[in-house]
Write a protein that holds these residues in place. Structure first.
Motif, short mmCIF file in Angstrom:
data_model
loop_
_atom_site.label_atom_id
_atom_site.label_comp_id
_atom_site.label_asym_id
_atom_site.label_seq_id
_atom_site.Cartn_x
_atom_site.Cartn_y
_atom_site.Cartn_z
N ILE A 245 -3.19 4.06 -0.63
CA ILE A 245 -3.52 4.16 0.80
C ILE A 245 -5.04 4.25 0.95
N TYR B 210 0.85 -1.19 0.00
CA TYR B 210 0.00 0.00 0.00
C TYR B 210 0.89 1.24 0.00
N LYS C 213 0.96 2.59 7.88
CA LYS C 213 1.54 3.02 6.60
C LYS C 213 3.06 3.03 6.70
#
Length: 131
Positions: free
Chosen positions: A52, A9, A65
């Motif tokens: 994301i 991601y 993240k």
């Protein structure tokens, strides 16, 4: 059962696809019109990237993240090559950053570590010798 995908991601799927094309020589397999998901032709297992935002829609409890300013996750993508010095330097020339220099392991394999344009760990190594 078969291992089919690794999905990372990222902030920008299209920039990440372009980075992997230039730095490692992979070819684009697929990119959505919205540029929120894309895949590389990388062998039997597909390397894919998702935005994301797409991750946030998939994971209601959230996810961690990647950050280039923090230590990398304890996961890596590994690419083998017979030309490790050349390919390692080429990746750096296209924007990868060296994480650990190339070293030779006691079993004879050469291994070096990079971080991609997002901060994910990439191992570049020579193939394992089989006897």
């Amino acid at each position: 059962m078969k291992y089919a995908y690794t999905i990372l991601y990222v902030e920008s799927v299209s920039e990440t696809i372009e980075f992997y094309e230039k730095a490692f020589g992979f070819n684009r397999k697929f990119l959505t019109p919205e540029s929120d998901y894309g895949e590389l032709i990388s062998g039997e297992t597909t390397i894919a990237f998702a935005s994301i935002e797409l991750g946030n829609s998939n994971f209601k409890r959230g996810f961690e993240k990647i950050s280039k300013s923090q230590k990398p996750f304890g996961v890596e993508l590994v690419f083998t090559t017979e030309n490790i010095e050349k390919d390692f330097q080429s990746a750096i020339n296209f924007g990868a950053t060296e994480f650990e220099p190339i070293t030779e392991k006691p079993w004879g394999q050469k291994v070096g570590y990079l971080r991609d344009n997002n901060g994910f760990l990439i191992e570049i190594c020579t193939p394992m010798k089989t006897e």
